[in-house]
Scaffold this motif. Sequence first.
Motif, PDB file in Angstrom:
ATOM      1  N   UNK A 135       0.826  -1.206   0.000  1.00  0.00           N
ATOM      2  CA  UNK A 135       0.000   0.000   0.000  1.00  0.00           C
ATOM      3  C   UNK A 135       0.862   1.259   0.000  1.00  0.00           C
ATOM      4  N   UNK A 136       1.917   1.246   0.803  1.00  0.00           N
ATOM      5  CA  UNK A 136       2.833   2.394   0.834  1.00  0.00           C
ATOM      6  C   UNK A 136       3.525   2.558  -0.509  1.00  0.00           C
ATOM      7  N   UNK A 137       3.891   1.448  -1.142  1.00  0.00           N
ATOM      8  CA  UNK A 137       4.527   1.502  -2.456  1.00  0.00           C
ATOM      9  C   UNK A 137       3.639   2.202  -3.471  1.00  0.00           C
ATOM     10  N   UNK A 138       2.360   1.858  -3.483  1.00  0.00           N
ATOM     11  CA  UNK A 138       1.433   2.515  -4.411  1.00  0.00           C
ATOM     12  C   UNK A 138       1.347   4.011  -4.135  1.00  0.00           C
ATOM     13  N   UNK A 139       1.326   4.383  -2.867  1.00  0.00           N
ATOM     14  CA  UNK A 139       1.242   5.809  -2.512  1.00  0.00           C
ATOM     15  C   UNK A 139       2.519   6.550  -2.888  1.00  0.00           C
ATOM     16  N   UNK A 140       3.685   5.927  -2.668  1.00  0.00           N
ATOM     17  CA  UNK A 140       4.956   6.551  -3.028  1.00  0.00           C
ATOM     18  C   UNK A 140       5.057   6.767  -4.536  1.00  0.00           C
ATOM     19  N   UNK A 141       4.587   5.782  -5.301  1.00  0.00           N
ATOM     20  CA  UNK A 141       4.590   5.945  -6.763  1.00  0.00           C
ATOM     21  C   UNK A 141       3.672   7.079  -7.177  1.00  0.00           C
ATOM     22  N   UNK A 142       2.504   7.137  -6.554  1.00  0.00           N
ATOM     23  CA  UNK A 142       1.547   8.192  -6.893  1.00  0.00           C
ATOM     24  C   UNK A 142       2.117   9.569  -6.589  1.00  0.00           C
ATOM     25  N   UNK A 143       2.819   9.691  -5.457  1.00  0.00           N
ATOM     26  CA  UNK A 143       3.403  10.980  -5.063  1.00  0.00           C
ATOM     27  C   UNK A 143       4.774  11.219  -5.682  1.00  0.00           C
ATOM     28  N   UNK A 144       5.271  10.231  -6.424  1.00  0.00           N
ATOM     29  CA  UNK A 144       6.578  10.324  -7.077  1.00  0.00           C
ATOM     30  C   UNK A 144       7.707  10.619  -6.078  1.00  0.00           C
ATOM     31  N   UNK A 145       7.658   9.904  -4.955  1.00  0.00           N
ATOM     32  CA  UNK A 145       8.723  10.001  -3.955  1.00  0.00           C
ATOM     33  C   UNK A 145       9.723   8.915  -4.295  1.00  0.00           C
ATOM     34  N   UNK A 146      10.767   9.303  -5.043  1.00  0.00           N
ATOM     35  CA  UNK A 146      11.665   8.337  -5.659  1.00  0.00           C
ATOM     36  C   UNK A 146      13.107   8.571  -5.223  1.00  0.00           C
ATOM     37  N   UNK A 147      13.870   7.484  -5.236  1.00  0.00           N
ATOM     38  CA  UNK A 147      15.321   7.550  -5.051  1.00  0.00           C
ATOM     39  C   UNK A 147      15.940   7.483  -6.439  1.00  0.00           C
ATOM     40  N   UNK A 148      16.491   8.608  -6.886  1.00  0.00           N
ATOM     41  CA  UNK A 148      17.049   8.675  -8.231  1.00  0.00           C
ATOM     42  C   UNK A 148      18.526   8.289  -8.207  1.00  0.00           C
ATOM     43  N   UNK A 149      18.978   7.463  -9.154  1.00  0.00           N
ATOM     44  CA  UNK A 149      20.379   7.021  -9.169  1.00  0.00           C
ATOM     45  C   UNK A 149      21.337   8.200  -9.306  1.00  0.00           C
ATOM     46  N   UNK A 150      22.483   8.093  -8.631  1.00  0.00           N
ATOM     47  CA  UNK A 150      23.567   9.049  -8.799  1.00  0.00           C
ATOM     48  C   UNK A 150      24.887   8.288  -8.769  1.00  0.00           C
ATOM     49  N   UNK A 151      26.005   9.024  -8.743  1.00  0.00           N
ATOM     50  CA  UNK A 151      27.307   8.364  -8.827  1.00  0.00           C
ATOM     51  C   UNK A 151      27.612   7.495  -7.604  1.00  0.00           C
ATOM     52  N   UNK A 152      26.860   7.677  -6.519  1.00  0.00           N
ATOM     53  CA  UNK A 152      27.112   6.881  -5.310  1.00  0.00           C
ATOM     54  C   UNK A 152      26.085   5.752  -5.143  1.00  0.00           C
ATOM     55  N   UNK A 153      25.147   5.639  -6.069  1.00  0.00           N
ATOM     56  CA  UNK A 153      24.078   4.646  -5.932  1.00  0.00           C
ATOM     57  C   UNK A 153      24.531   3.271  -6.406  1.00  0.00           C
ATOM     58  N   UNK A 154      23.855   2.238  -5.874  1.00  0.00           N
ATOM     59  CA  UNK A 154      24.082   0.872  -6.337  1.00  0.00           C
ATOM     60  C   UNK A 154      22.932   0.379  -7.202  1.00  0.00           C
ATOM     61  N   UNK A 155      21.968   1.263  -7.521  1.00  0.00           N
ATOM     62  CA  UNK A 155      20.852   0.889  -8.381  1.00  0.00           C
ATOM     63  C   UNK A 155      20.863   1.776  -9.620  1.00  0.00           C
ATOM     64  N   UNK A 156      20.220   1.299 -10.680  1.00  0.00           N
ATOM     65  CA  UNK A 156      20.287   1.991 -11.970  1.00  0.00           C
ATOM     66  C   UNK A 156      19.000   2.711 -12.337  1.00  0.00           C
ATOM     67  N   UNK A 157      17.879   2.377 -11.715  1.00  0.00           N
ATOM     68  CA  UNK A 157      16.588   2.955 -12.079  1.00  0.00           C
ATOM     69  C   UNK A 157      15.981   3.702 -10.896  1.00  0.00           C
ATOM     70  N   UNK A 158      15.205   4.773 -11.144  1.00  0.00           N
ATOM     71  CA  UNK A 158      14.493   5.434 -10.043  1.00  0.00           C
ATOM     72  C   UNK A 158      13.574   4.445  -9.330  1.00  0.00           C
TER      73      UNK A 158
END
Length: 324
Positions: free
Chosen positions: A18-41
């Motif tokens: 449920x929280x995941x759906x709300x975070x997507x709706x509000x676009x509360x995202x972790x965007x990749x940067x040079x220190x990230x270990x993930x490639x997609x928001x």
Amino acid sequence: MLLILGVAFLASLVGTRLVLAWLRHRQIMDHPNERSSHALPTPRGGGLAVTAVLVGAWAWVGPPGIAMVLLPAMLLAAVSWADDLWTLAARWRLLAQVLAVAAVLALWPAERGYFFGGLLPGFLDTLAAGLLWIWFVNLYNFMDGIDGITGVETLSIGTGAALVAVLAGLNVEVFLCATTLAAVAMGFLWWNWHPAKVFLGDVGSVPLGFLVGWLLLYLASRGQPVAALVLPAYYLADATITLTRRAWRREKVWEAHREHFYQKAIRLRGRSHASVSLSVLGGGLALALLAGWAAVGFSWEALVGGLAVTAALLLDLARRRGRA
């Protein structure tokens, strides 16, 4: 007990969805940067569900006086959520952690035992416990850098703490706190396993580190300091070694980076998130068994075994290999 664990698992599983759906709706995202270990928001803030479910579960099954731990945990969750959204200065985050830890230690029942087995006098025993707890809260946050790692670490510690509670004859409330901790971690892992659909965020890792730290200190105060040290040994070692190196190089230790052993295993050695998290899970479960060994009187043997398992895990993460 099975009903309690089932409710905790399902509440974490459904609550995170449920929280995941709300975070997507509000676009509360972790965007990749040079220190990230993930490639997609990726949505960040799954800890809103994890923290709420764990606090609710512990309010239900915890020992008398558990409110003195849960209220500061909720304060830390609020501060950490603000940090997730707006990035607070490090001094304000640290101040909140110091106040939370100090409040709990000040209200801890007078009849508790020593945290360090009587090796330190009363005031120094409490001071050392407080400093270690604050460090533990921060390292739990620092180590939450790849898919699944904090979920498997929490699962391992919860499982090990439950084993220690049984073997040491501790009260049933502590056993239930440990098992519900593991159940909540499993519910979150469904969504956080690689490739992760949601991240904990600081709103999850900081209060989670605070609550796990309390559980470990509780074990220590009930005559199980070795078990409390062995259970989180890998997290303690990876974070402490890495941050000591950065401090030695005069780098800002509070800034995000990719220099932990588990991060280098992915970034430089071609391992996958799932492979590294499975290694951490295996090491964590081995440490849980060793903590149980300490609980039945084999403290030195468990301590040496814990050092060996931790060293082996660090070496495994440092070893070059093809992509898993």
